[in-house]
Design a protein around this motif. Structure first.
Motif, PDB file in Angstrom:
ATOM      1  N   PHE A 251       5.745  -5.578 -10.074  1.00 32.78           N
ATOM      2  CA  PHE A 251       6.424  -5.957 -11.318  1.00 32.78           C
ATOM      3  C   PHE A 251       7.521  -4.957 -11.659  1.00 32.78           C
ATOM      4  N   CYS A 252       7.235  -3.672 -11.448  1.00 32.53           N
ATOM      5  CA  CYS A 252       8.215  -2.631 -11.758  1.00 32.53           C
ATOM      6  C   CYS A 252       9.449  -2.752 -10.880  1.00 32.53           C
ATOM      7  N   VAL A 253       9.253  -3.116  -9.634  1.00 33.04           N
ATOM      8  CA  VAL A 253      10.392  -3.316  -8.734  1.00 33.04           C
ATOM      9  C   VAL A 253      11.297  -4.417  -9.280  1.00 33.04           C
ATOM     10  N   LEU A 254      10.690  -5.535  -9.694  1.00 34.58           N
ATOM     11  CA  LEU A 254      11.463  -6.642 -10.249  1.00 34.58           C
ATOM     12  C   LEU A 254      12.183  -6.213 -11.527  1.00 34.58           C
ATOM     13  N   LEU A 255      11.462  -5.482 -12.387  1.00 31.18           N
ATOM     14  CA  LEU A 255      12.058  -5.026 -13.646  1.00 31.18           C
ATOM     15  C   LEU A 255      13.221  -4.062 -13.391  1.00 31.18           C
ATOM     16  N   ALA A 256      13.057  -3.181 -12.412  1.00 32.49           N
ATOM     17  CA  ALA A 256      14.118  -2.232 -12.085  1.00 32.49           C
ATOM     18  C   ALA A 256      15.351  -2.952 -11.535  1.00 32.49           C
TER      19      ALA A 256
ATOM     20  N   LEU B 100       7.270   2.353  -2.444  1.00 25.43           N
ATOM     21  CA  LEU B 100       7.543   1.279  -1.492  1.00 25.43           C
ATOM     22  C   LEU B 100       7.579   1.819  -0.063  1.00 25.43           C
ATOM     23  N   MET B 101       8.143   2.989   0.108  1.00 26.92           N
ATOM     24  CA  MET B 101       8.151   3.605   1.437  1.00 26.92           C
ATOM     25  C   MET B 101       6.731   3.968   1.865  1.00 26.92           C
ATOM     26  N   GLY B 102       5.891   4.291   0.878  1.00 29.21           N
ATOM     27  CA  GLY B 102       4.497   4.556   1.198  1.00 29.21           C
ATOM     28  C   GLY B 102       3.816   3.332   1.788  1.00 29.21           C
ATOM     29  N   ARG B 103       4.263   2.156   1.361  1.00 25.00           N
ATOM     30  CA  ARG B 103       3.691   0.910   1.904  1.00 25.00           C
ATOM     31  C   ARG B 103       3.993   0.779   3.395  1.00 25.00           C
ATOM     32  N   VAL B 104       5.153   1.296   3.801  1.00 22.41           N
ATOM     33  CA  VAL B 104       5.534   1.217   5.209  1.00 22.41           C
ATOM     34  C   VAL B 104       4.544   1.986   6.086  1.00 22.41           C
ATOM     35  N   VAL B 105       4.000   3.074   5.544  1.00 24.30           N
ATOM     36  CA  VAL B 105       3.051   3.881   6.321  1.00 24.30           C
ATOM     37  C   VAL B 105       1.605   3.518   6.012  1.00 24.30           C
ATOM     38  N   GLY B 106       1.405   2.337   5.415  1.00 21.57           N
ATOM     39  CA  GLY B 106       0.047   1.832   5.262  1.00 21.57           C
ATOM     40  C   GLY B 106      -0.539   1.865   3.878  1.00 21.57           C
ATOM     41  N   GLN B 107       0.185   2.390   2.886  1.00 19.04           N
ATOM     42  CA  GLN B 107      -0.342   2.409   1.531  1.00 19.04           C
ATOM     43  C   GLN B 107      -0.137   1.051   0.874  1.00 19.04           C
ATOM     44  N   ARG B 108      -1.128   0.628   0.074  1.00 19.15           N
ATOM     45  CA  ARG B 108      -1.017  -0.659  -0.627  1.00 19.15           C
ATOM     46  C   ARG B 108      -0.047  -0.543  -1.796  1.00 19.15           C
ATOM     47  N   ILE B 109       0.625  -1.652  -2.127  1.00 20.81           N
ATOM     48  CA  ILE B 109       1.497  -1.712  -3.296  1.00 20.81           C
ATOM     49  C   ILE B 109       0.728  -2.384  -4.435  1.00 20.81           C
ATOM     50  N   PRO B 110       0.408  -1.658  -5.502  1.00 16.18           N
ATOM     51  CA  PRO B 110      -0.306  -2.248  -6.633  1.00 16.18           C
ATOM     52  C   PRO B 110       0.509  -3.354  -7.292  1.00 16.18           C
ATOM     53  N   LYS B 111      -0.187  -4.245  -8.006  1.00 16.63           N
ATOM     54  CA  LYS B 111       0.496  -5.347  -8.670  1.00 16.63           C
ATOM     55  C   LYS B 111       1.526  -4.858  -9.670  1.00 16.63           C
ATOM     56  N   VAL B 112       1.171  -3.809 -10.410  1.00 11.74           N
ATOM     57  CA  VAL B 112       2.086  -3.317 -11.429  1.00 11.74           C
ATOM     58  C   VAL B 112       3.367  -2.781 -10.787  1.00 11.74           C
ATOM     59  N   LEU B 113       3.262  -2.232  -9.579  1.00 12.63           N
ATOM     60  CA  LEU B 113       4.452  -1.704  -8.916  1.00 12.63           C
ATOM     61  C   LEU B 113       5.379  -2.831  -8.494  1.00 12.63           C
TER      62      LEU B 113
ATOM     63  N   ALA C 143      10.539   0.542 -16.247  1.00  8.96           N
ATOM     64  CA  ALA C 143       9.995   0.348 -14.897  1.00  8.96           C
ATOM     65  C   ALA C 143       9.496   1.666 -14.318  1.00  8.96           C
ATOM     66  N   VAL C 144      10.265   2.720 -14.544  1.00 11.31           N
ATOM     67  CA  VAL C 144       9.889   4.040 -14.059  1.00 11.31           C
ATOM     68  C   VAL C 144       8.559   4.480 -14.658  1.00 11.31           C
TER      69      VAL C 144
ATOM     70  N   GLN D 299       3.958   4.503 -13.130  1.00 11.00           N
ATOM     71  CA  GLN D 299       3.098   5.671 -13.042  1.00 11.00           C
ATOM     72  C   GLN D 299       1.943   5.668 -14.025  1.00 11.00           C
ATOM     73  N   LEU D 300       1.946   4.755 -14.992  1.00 11.18           N
ATOM     74  CA  LEU D 300       0.882   4.754 -15.981  1.00 11.18           C
ATOM     75  C   LEU D 300      -0.460   4.383 -15.346  1.00 11.18           C
ATOM     76  N   PRO D 301      -1.558   5.009 -15.789  1.00  7.89           N
ATOM     77  CA  PRO D 301      -2.887   4.713 -15.245  1.00  7.89           C
ATOM     78  C   PRO D 301      -3.433   3.399 -15.784  1.00  7.89           C
ATOM     79  N   LEU D 302      -3.073   2.288 -15.133  1.00  5.78           N
ATOM     80  CA  LEU D 302      -3.547   0.964 -15.544  1.00  5.78           C
ATOM     81  C   LEU D 302      -4.487   0.430 -14.473  1.00  5.78           C
ATOM     82  N   PRO D 303      -5.791   0.730 -14.571  1.00  6.05           N
ATOM     83  CA  PRO D 303      -6.729   0.399 -13.494  1.00  6.05           C
ATOM     84  C   PRO D 303      -6.772  -1.083 -13.136  1.00  6.05           C
ATOM     85  N   VAL D 304      -6.623  -1.952 -14.151  1.00  5.84           N
ATOM     86  CA  VAL D 304      -6.735  -3.393 -13.887  1.00  5.84           C
ATOM     87  C   VAL D 304      -5.573  -3.861 -13.012  1.00  5.84           C
ATOM     88  N   LEU D 305      -4.383  -3.304 -13.257  1.00  5.53           N
ATOM     89  CA  LEU D 305      -3.196  -3.759 -12.534  1.00  5.53           C
ATOM     90  C   LEU D 305      -2.983  -3.017 -11.232  1.00  5.53           C
TER      91      LEU D 305
END
Length: 301
Positions: free
Chosen positions: A136-141, A121-134, A288-289, A293-299
């Motif tokens: 969801f993980c935030v909500l789950l956490a 999430l902090m990476g998003r602040v510096v311009g990195q995109r937040i994947p859809k699965v992440l 959530a953790v 980190q799992l390699p889910l290309p679609v998500l």
């Protein structure tokens, strides 16, 4: 062994040591205050790293005949890195140590592991995109944190809140390490400088809030030795060296396993037991953790 595998092994060892460190931190509170504990562990960590710097720092390996001053003096990047790392580490450890006074070692380990979500999430602040699965993980956490920490009166425990705040600063600590290690900082010297800075920070808190005695420090010697030499001196140095070869996101996954080791250690050593609600919360946070980190290309788009 490739650099990547070597880095991952270092970070896995870090997680194992940190998991046991929650037990030492909890036990130490029977004898001394949280800020005194932090300050003392930093001194022990600094002492433990002196021979390591002498034999294994970048300067020592490049020029074994260098003078003591040349072997120990940090360059500009390492010095600044140690300063910022020390400040974030000092705040994080202080919050965690006080939080452990009001919650269990196992719960503290799982809440601290929320940095696995915060780092991307902090990476998003510096311009990195937040994947859809992440997302969801935030909500789950968050749901998992609710079951783990929120009591029947719908309030978060004081210790749980402080530990959550410490996870924010540990996330910053991970990003600061990544920033300076990419700029060729000397990892071992950076670790020593960060402990020196964190010691100054913790000592200020001791002077303002606590009055330790030599007798109380001696009584806490075993928890302090583990937390200072092993959990701080060894594990934090392994973290810095391991992150040199590993992406920050993968690094957080490996280090978040400290939460599992913390629960196991709390059960085996301190006899801590979680109720069904808390175990369910732990399971959700851990899922959530892993999903983050799992390699889910679609998500991951």
């Amino acid at each position: 062994m490739s650099d990547k595998v070597r880095g991952n092994v270092m970070l896995l060892l870090t997680a194992m040591i940190w998991g046991g460190g929650f037990v030492a931190q909890s036990a130490g509170m029977d004898y001394i205050g949280p800020f005194t504990f932090c300050a003392a562990r930093y001194v022990l960590a600094m002492l433990a790293l002196i021979p390591v710097i002498f034999f294994f720092s970048v300067q020592a390996r490049k020029n074994p005949q260098a003078s003591l001053g040349e072997k120990f003096a940090p360059d500009r990047v390492t010095l600044w890195g140690g300063l910022y790392c020390g400040l974030t580490l000092g705040v994080a450890d202080a919050l965690q140590q006080v939080g452990i006074c009001y919650t269990t070692a196992g719960k503290a380990g799982f809440i601290t592991a929320l940095y696995i979500i915060m780092v991307p999430l902090m990476g998003r602040v510096v311009g990195q995109r937040i994947p859809k699965v992440l997302a969801f993980c935030v909500l789950l956490a968050i749901v998992g944190f609710y079951f783990l920490c929120v009591n029947e009166e719908l309030s978060v425990g004081y210790g749980d809140f402080l530990t959550l705040c410490c996870a924010v600063f540990f996330s910053l600590h991970i990003w600061v390490i990544d920033f300076f290690m990419k700029r060729k900082a000397d990892g071992i010297k950076l670790s020593w400088v960060q402990f020196a800075v964190a010691f100054v920070f913790a000592s200020g808190l001791v002077g303002g809030f606590e009055a330790p005695s030599l007798e109380s420090l001696w009584a806490a010697r075993y928890p302090l030795l583990f937390a200072g030499v092993i959990s701080s001196g060894i594990a934090y140095t392994l973290q810095i060296l391991g992150q040199k070869y590993t992406d920050p996101t993968i690094a957080t996954l490996l280090m978040s396993l400290e939460s599992v080791f913390a629960v196991i250690a709390g059960w085996a050593v301190l006899g801590e037991v979680m109720n069904g609600r808390e175990i369910f919360g732990c399971v959700l946070v851990f899922i959530a953790v892993l999903l983050a980190q799992l390699p889910l290309p679609v998500l991951k788009r």
